[in-house]
Write a protein that holds these residues in place. Structure first.
Motif, mmCIF file in Angstrom:
data_model
loop_
_atom_site.group_PDB
_atom_site.id
_atom_site.type_symbol
_atom_site.label_atom_id
_atom_site.label_comp_id
_atom_site.label_asym_id
_atom_site.label_seq_id
_atom_site.Cartn_x
_atom_site.Cartn_y
_atom_site.Cartn_z
ATOM 1 N N TYR A 185 -5.649 -13.989 11.634
ATOM 2 C CA TYR A 185 -5.953 -13.130 10.491
ATOM 3 C C TYR A 185 -4.985 -11.962 10.443
ATOM 4 O O TYR A 185 -4.302 -11.642 11.420
ATOM 5 N N HIS A 186 -4.940 -11.336 9.253
ATOM 6 C CA HIS A 186 -4.202 -10.087 9.081
ATOM 7 C C HIS A 186 -5.221 -8.959 8.973
ATOM 8 O O HIS A 186 -6.075 -8.981 8.075
ATOM 9 N N PRO A 187 -5.164 -7.976 9.842
ATOM 10 C CA PRO A 187 -6.080 -6.831 9.717
ATOM 11 C C PRO A 187 -5.702 -5.955 8.533
ATOM 12 O O PRO A 187 -4.595 -6.050 7.999
ATOM 13 N N GLY A 188 -6.613 -5.105 8.132
ATOM 14 C CA GLY A 188 -6.338 -4.202 7.023
ATOM 15 C C GLY A 188 -5.158 -3.283 7.274
ATOM 16 O O GLY A 188 -4.515 -2.817 6.327
ATOM 17 N N SER A 189 -4.836 -3.046 8.544
ATOM 18 C CA SER A 189 -3.701 -2.183 8.874
ATOM 19 C C SER A 189 -2.363 -2.801 8.504
ATOM 20 O O SER A 189 -1.340 -2.102 8.505
ATOM 21 N N HIS A 190 -2.335 -4.096 8.170
ATOM 22 C CA HIS A 190 -1.093 -4.753 7.767
ATOM 23 C C HIS A 190 -0.771 -4.529 6.289
ATOM 24 O O HIS A 190 0.294 -4.947 5.828
ATOM 25 N N PHE A 191 -1.694 -3.897 5.566
ATOM 26 C CA PHE A 191 -1.488 -3.732 4.123
ATOM 27 C C PHE A 191 -0.226 -2.922 3.821
ATOM 28 O O PHE A 191 0.670 -3.394 3.106
ATOM 29 N N TRP A 192 -0.122 -1.712 4.366
ATOM 30 C CA TRP A 192 1.012 -0.855 4.021
ATOM 31 C C TRP A 192 2.338 -1.347 4.589
ATOM 32 O O TRP A 192 3.357 -1.289 3.875
ATOM 33 N N PRO A 193 2.404 -1.836 5.832
ATOM 34 C CA PRO A 193 3.688 -2.404 6.273
ATOM 35 C C PRO A 193 4.155 -3.554 5.394
ATOM 36 O O PRO A 193 5.347 -3.657 5.066
ATOM 37 N N THR A 194 3.218 -4.415 4.984
ATOM 38 C CA THR A 194 3.583 -5.531 4.101
ATOM 39 C C THR A 194 4.040 -5.012 2.748
ATOM 40 O O THR A 194 5.026 -5.502 2.166
ATOM 41 N N GLN A 195 3.340 -4.012 2.216
ATOM 42 C CA GLN A 195 3.730 -3.409 0.945
ATOM 43 C C GLN A 195 5.148 -2.846 1.011
ATOM 44 O O GLN A 195 5.960 -3.073 0.104
ATOM 45 N N LEU A 196 5.454 -2.130 2.066
ATOM 46 C CA LEU A 196 6.766 -1.488 2.172
ATOM 47 C C LEU A 196 7.882 -2.514 2.351
ATOM 48 O O LEU A 196 8.976 -2.350 1.790
ATOM 49 N N ILE A 197 7.616 -3.575 3.111
ATOM 50 C CA ILE A 197 8.623 -4.630 3.271
ATOM 51 C C ILE A 197 8.891 -5.311 1.926
ATOM 52 O O ILE A 197 10.046 -5.498 1.520
ATOM 53 N N GLU A 198 7.825 -5.662 1.218
ATOM 54 C CA GLU A 198 7.990 -6.333 -0.076
ATOM 55 C C GLU A 198 8.647 -5.400 -1.087
ATOM 56 O O GLU A 198 9.513 -5.827 -1.862
ATOM 57 N N THR A 199 8.260 -4.136 -1.073
ATOM 58 C CA THR A 199 8.878 -3.169 -1.981
ATOM 59 C C THR A 199 10.378 -3.053 -1.725
ATOM 60 O O THR A 199 11.182 -3.005 -2.667
ATOM 61 N N GLY A 200 10.759 -3.024 -0.462
ATOM 62 C CA GLY A 200 12.187 -2.954 -0.125
ATOM 63 C C GLY A 200 12.953 -4.164 -0.618
ATOM 64 O O GLY A 200 14.072 -4.040 -1.155
ATOM 65 N N ILE A 201 12.363 -5.356 -0.469
ATOM 66 C CA ILE A 201 13.023 -6.577 -0.936
ATOM 67 C C ILE A 201 13.202 -6.547 -2.454
ATOM 68 O O ILE A 201 14.281 -6.845 -2.985
ATOM 69 N N VAL A 202 12.146 -6.162 -3.156
ATOM 70 C CA VAL A 202 12.199 -6.157 -4.626
ATOM 71 C C VAL A 202 13.182 -5.099 -5.124
ATOM 72 O O VAL A 202 13.945 -5.342 -6.071
ATOM 73 N N LEU A 203 13.203 -3.929 -4.500
ATOM 74 C CA LEU A 203 14.151 -2.891 -4.918
ATOM 75 C C LEU A 203 15.597 -3.315 -4.662
ATOM 76 O O LEU A 203 16.493 -2.990 -5.452
ATOM 77 N N ALA A 204 15.814 -4.046 -3.569
ATOM 78 C CA ALA A 204 17.171 -4.552 -3.303
ATOM 79 C C ALA A 204 17.593 -5.541 -4.388
ATOM 80 O O ALA A 204 18.740 -5.510 -4.869
ATOM 81 N N LEU A 205 16.683 -6.419 -4.793
ATOM 82 C CA LEU A 205 16.983 -7.363 -5.878
ATOM 83 C C LEU A 205 17.236 -6.616 -7.186
ATOM 84 O O LEU A 205 18.129 -6.985 -7.967
ATOM 85 N N ALA A 206 16.461 -5.564 -7.432
ATOM 86 C CA ALA A 206 16.653 -4.772 -8.650
ATOM 87 C C ALA A 206 18.022 -4.098 -8.657
ATOM 88 O O ALA A 206 18.703 -4.062 -9.695
ATOM 89 N N ALA A 207 18.430 -3.571 -7.501
ATOM 90 C CA ALA A 207 19.738 -2.919 -7.419
ATOM 91 C C ALA A 207 20.860 -3.912 -7.673
ATOM 92 O O ALA A 207 21.842 -3.601 -8.363
ATOM 93 N N LEU A 208 20.737 -5.116 -7.140
ATOM 94 C CA LEU A 208 21.750 -6.151 -7.376
ATOM 95 C C LEU A 208 21.822 -6.535 -8.848
ATOM 96 O O LEU A 208 22.915 -6.694 -9.402
ATOM 97 N N ALA A 209 20.648 -6.696 -9.469
ATOM 98 C CA ALA A 209 20.620 -7.058 -10.890
ATOM 99 C C ALA A 209 21.211 -5.945 -11.751
ATOM 100 O O ALA A 209 21.950 -6.201 -12.710
ATOM 101 N N LEU A 210 20.915 -4.698 -11.413
ATOM 102 C CA LEU A 210 21.452 -3.580 -12.178
ATOM 103 C C LEU A 210 22.971 -3.479 -12.017
ATOM 104 O O LEU A 210 23.694 -3.255 -12.998
ATOM 105 N N PHE A 211 23.450 -3.668 -10.794
ATOM 106 C CA PHE A 211 24.894 -3.653 -10.557
ATOM 107 C C PHE A 211 25.584 -4.758 -11.350
ATOM 108 O O PHE A 211 26.626 -4.545 -11.984
#
Length: 318
Positions: A281-307
């Motif tokens: 299982y994933h405990p509730g404490s995994h919510f924010w680390p997962t959010q930040l990892i996914e946010t970083g991936i999506v922002l990197a894709l956004a930066a590439l698309a904008l460039f």
């Protein structure tokens, strides 16, 4: 106050799409009115006490039931929000002006192509992010009451995006992808469809893989005919549960009877010595680390698309 007023291409963009901005504001206000009204209705019926001091909504509380129903649909709308933003940027904001040629008027006003595109993206980004943050605040108003209930777990689609940073990142990705697709295709409807498909594909892929970012927490225990099934800690996200054979092989499921072991589809497997049981299982404490990892991936894709969007613009309009 005049220094705070929009000027140049920013003013033109706001003026040109003022109806869309007013419609967006009206949607936010309507959502607030609905969720806020349901919270007030829910508060009219007191909760009932159960053992150990817990309180639960009364079965006669129709306001709570309606709030849960509204929040479930709100969650689906949250997931669709980046698709709508991307389609608007790709179609009406970029591709339609290129298709009709109206962008040439802006270029004759001593405005460079880069400034023309930048003003549109900056204005649309500010409006999209602002509306997104307001909708997330409204969602939080309902979430504090119904969060954790069926279909509204912290890891469910919609609830996960609206209660963290991922939704804002997806909106920024939608703006960048919309600009790139609009510049490449230059046809309004086609650009809208392609952008929706691209952003939707990213949402599906990352949504399916997000719980692989962090390793699961595993608990084990004895397994025999008298053993009880392991229970997951409160607020966790169950990933897999089953039995471990003497050879170390995992069998998802539990005993069908006192001897055989069930397969994933519920049928019974041939008898095999069982050493223990497990629960991932994933405990509730995994919510924010997962959010930040996914946010970083999506922002990197956004930066590439904008460039890429500005490179395409420079290639076609040096």
């Amino acid at each position: 106050m005049s220094t705070l007023a929009l000027k140049g291409p920013h003013w033109v963009t706001v003026r040109q799409y003022r109806r869309t901005l007013w419609l967006t504001g009206a949607l936010v206000v309507l959502t607030l009115a609905v969720i806020g009204g349901l919270r007030l209705w829910d508060a009219q019926t007191p909760d009932v006490y159960v053992q150990d001091g817990y309180q639960v909504p009364s079965i006669d509380n129709r306001g709570y039931a309606t709030l849960r129903w509204a929040m479930e649909y709100f969650s689906m709308g949250v997931v669709l929000l980046p698709l709508l933003v991307g389609a608007f940027v790709a179609g009406p904001l970029i591709a339609r002006e290129l298709e009709s040629g109206t962008y040439k008027l802006s270029l004759t006003q001593s405005i460079s192509p880069a400034r023309w595109l930048g003003s549109k993206l900056l204005t649309s980004t500010a409006a999209a992010v602002g509306a997104t943050l307001l909708l997330m605040a409204v969602y939080a108003l309902g979430w504090v009451r119904v969060g954790g209930s069926s279909e509204l777990h912290w890891a469910d689609r919609g609830s996960y995006e609206a209660t963290g940073t991922a939704l804002v990142a997806y909106v920024l990705l939608a703006v960048a992808v919309g600009a790139l697709v609009g510049l490449l295709i230059r046809r309004t409807l086609v650009a809208m469809a392609v952008t929706g498909g691209v952003v939707g594909l990213v949402l599906l892929i990352l949504g399916a893989r997000r719980w692989d970012f962090l390793p699961v927490t595993t608990i084990t225990g004895p397994a025999d005919a008298e053993s009880t099934v392991l229970t997951m800690p409160e607020h966790g996200l169950l990933m897999e549960q089953g039995l471990i054979s003497a050879s170390g092989e995992r069998w998802p499921g539990w005993f069908c009877s006192s001897e055989p072991v069930p397969a994933i589809d519920g049928s019974c497997l041939p008898q095999e010595p069982i050493a223990s049981q497990y629960l991932d299982y994933h405990p509730g404490s995994h919510f924010w680390p997962t959010q930040l990892i996914e946010t970083g991936i999506v922002l990197a894709l956004a930066a590439l698309a904008l460039f890429a969007a500005f490179r395409v613009l420079r290639a076609r309009h040096p």
